[in-house]
Design an enzyme around this catalytic site. Structure first.
Site, mmCIF file in Angstrom:
data_model
loop_
_atom_site.group_PDB
_atom_site.id
_atom_site.type_symbol
_atom_site.label_atom_id
_atom_site.label_comp_id
_atom_site.label_asym_id
_atom_site.label_seq_id
_atom_site.Cartn_x
_atom_site.Cartn_y
_atom_site.Cartn_z
ATOM 1 N N GLY A 151 -2.652 -3.007 -0.065
ATOM 2 C CA GLY A 151 -3.114 -2.383 1.172
ATOM 3 C C GLY A 151 -2.104 -1.417 1.767
ATOM 4 C CG ASN A 210 0.127 -5.284 -6.195
ATOM 5 O OD1 ASN A 210 -0.405 -4.741 -5.228
ATOM 6 N ND2 ASN A 210 0.914 -6.332 -6.082
ATOM 7 C CD GLU A 211 -5.232 -4.216 -4.393
ATOM 8 O OE1 GLU A 211 -4.758 -3.540 -5.328
ATOM 9 O OE2 GLU A 211 -5.179 -3.851 -3.210
ATOM 10 C CG LEU A 235 -5.494 -6.139 2.513
ATOM 11 C CD1 LEU A 235 -6.866 -6.443 1.911
ATOM 12 C CD2 LEU A 235 -5.647 -5.416 3.841
#
Lengths: 304, 304, 304
Positions: free
Chosen positions: B155, B179-180, B110
């Site tokens: 994303g 890996n957010e 994202l």
């Protein structure tokens, strides 16, 4: 019918219906009434399945002997259900080994002739029997070991998946899997649930979409079968595994098994009529009938 | 808009909303009306994604070409959705291979600039588009193969996870994962559901909490990607895998895919507005905005 | 009690109940009120668990020291809950390592004397404490690492399973597993849920039915433990793993953890009283009491 009704009551929690559809074929085994002594029950033979009970170990063996390929016809399935019911209802029996008496095949799966060119009523009756077989096998209180001594596609694979443990002969020619998609049909949700419970979501997703038939080695690698053995060691291994499982107290093992499988069993019980309706609607579509006729033609040509 | 509305109707079961938010950008492709012949549709190019359809095989290739890192901006995502819709709606197309035209990166995930310093309305619009992308991709009737020829965090990893099959180039520099958490944000529940369906609960729990980025080898080891190939074999392998999946009858394969993915797709559809609200509330917190600004500063410094 | 009430409020979302059952035993630690400075809290010792907090790293170590086998008596469990609550409520503490101070045993599991020959009220009180322990540990906001330096059957295994990461000493004598079925009892559904979340449905089904106790190597092979180390490397490894997990921003990691575990935690919260009732009814059956008495006799004979 008293025995059946008693049994229907006993296992009502898992939603299995009493087998009143057709009268039992094997005749004179005494019904088991609470408080009454059991008539001795050593072995009973049917047309398509040979059942032997070793009373010393409490282990029965069910041998599929419906050549050429042990296909799951309505008659076969009915016999399987009745045999399971009889054993489940027999206090002397604590475990059952399922295997084949036909070389190179465990079971070829649902009999296509039952799904092709028949009436809607027949399709419904057939599907109810298939459901019944799975409910009884996946929900069995007995220890169930599949001794897979041949190929086992589709419904044959479901029988193996429904047992507590799967041992397969390590023969590069033997294959196993839910290959319904290859035939243009879709495995019902409870085949899928049983498969996911065994191999996990991802393996099931890929294998079901591709309608994969796996070699014994491959099946073992991702847990579709638990163990591989040379053919000559199969019965010995099955007996050893059975003894290991029977070493546990029945009551705790049964409650544990039920805890693991109940959600998936309950799901079919809750949607049983809907699932029959879906099957009947799907299978009676002209496009599906055509696919099945073509498949049967192909099988006939292969044979000749 | 007729084509879009027709499509919206056709795939209403999976809850995907028609793309009426903005008019399609590629102009004059004929809408497909029932009974009318299709205008020929070979290839259509957009700004950020190159789509090529091989009519002989029925396989489209979508190449992400939005340098430097194929980040998932609102424009990129909108193009991706429209491209998917167009292909989904094209009877000549049965499968799509997703890959990158940018060296060393599949997609960086994202676009953080869409989540930083913008209005609440913008955040909501952006998030709805991200949801839409996933609903269309994870729920696609086509066979979808990710040919991951570069790194694929966050994303980007979700796009790969949403396909039917993942092939990754075996390059020790390429990484993939959700890996957010490393950025101080939380992967939404449907990222998590998709991940769990692919790698199982335990691997997902650990990887998500650590925000792990895995090497291609590691990702392959626990099933986040299905296969590793040298870069020069990627397209060939993707085509071979696609051919294998297309060998199955579409109808059975699609119903099977839907059976496997429906529960997770339905969950987002049922909680879509709530999920947007959660995202907007979370991302517009000053503490989160600060984290993202710091992360962007860091990225800028890295570049220069 | 203010601290407890504050905590009860803070973690109400996961349904953990405040520990008002008995007054805390360790005395004078200052309650933490919003806006007030915390009293320094370095270490606190109890009877059965030694807790040390390294303020520089924010990592606490809980050492079980209840010889001979760290069995989970009501007192032990209460101390464990209070210790967890204290740490959870201490802003200086971000992670906790659970290990044993007794050679060769991590924990032998639930104390059978609490389940044998006692009153219904006692069984209910005991079971509520066991639930509480799991709710606090599985739902902890802290990073939890189990440093398993000895055997860990039944409830001992549950403690390890409830942590974020499990490191086990590679000693062929150390075993781990949920072996309840061997004792003729059934692991409750939330033991099962925790196990399934860790090792998947199939492994759990087989292991629970057989009441298997696995060697460290076997447990590692199917993911029941994450890592094996030589005994002398255990603490070092636990510290390194903890540092890796603590490198993540707390907030994102905690929300991610909650997302992964909430469904299973909520399930017990929703059925807590029912689960207590089930346990009390089951355990007070004469047949079960008899099994437990025999098991205790066997243990006594073994010892002498």
């Amino acid at each position: 019918m008293a025995a059946l009704r008693a049994l229907g009551f006993r296992i009502a929690r898992s939603g299995v219906q009493p087998l009143c559809r057709r009268p039992p074929a094997w005749g004179t085994a005494a019904p088991r009434l609470p408080g009454l002594p059991l008539a001795p029950c050593r072995a009973f033979s049917n047309n398509k399945i040979l059942v032997e009970l070793d009373e010393s170990s409490g282990v029965a063996t069910m041998k599929f002997k419906s050549p050429p390929v042990n296909s799951l016809s309505l008659d076969f399935i009915t016999e399987l259900c009745i045999s399971l019911e009889k054993l489940e209802n027999n206090r002397e029996c604590r475990g059952v080994i399922l295997t084949s008496a036909v070389p190179n095949i465990f079971s070829s799966g649902l009999d296509i002739t039952e799904m092709c060119g028949k009436s809607m009523e027949h399709y419904a009756e057939f599907w109810r029997a298939v459901q019944e077989m799975w409910l009884r096998l996946y929900g069995s209180n007995m220890v169930t070991v599949a001794a897979v001594n041949g190929s086992s596609p589709a419904g044959g694979c479901l029988i193996a998946l429904s047992c507590d443990y799967r041992i397969m002969v390590q023969n590069p020619k033997f294959i196993i899997g839910l290959n319904e998609a290859q035939l243009g049909i879709v495995a019902p949700f409870w085949f899928k649930d049983t498969f996911v419970n065994t191999v996990g979501h991802r393996v099931a997703e890929r294998s079901l979409q591709l309608g994969s038939l796996h070699s014994a080695s491959e099946a073992h690698k991702f847990g579709l079968v638990d163990e591989l053995v040379p053919e000559e060691k199969l019965q010995e291994k099955a007996a050893a595994v059975m003894a290991q499982w029977l070493a546990l107290p029945d009551h705790a093992r049964q409650l544990t098994k039920s805890m693991m499988r109940k959600a998936v069993l309950d799901r079919l019980v809750a949607h049983r009529e809907e699932d029959i309706q879906n099957f009947v609607n799907f299978i009676s579509k002209e496009s599906i009938q055509k696919s099945l006729r073509m498949y049967m033609e192909m099988l006939k040509k292969k044979k000749s």
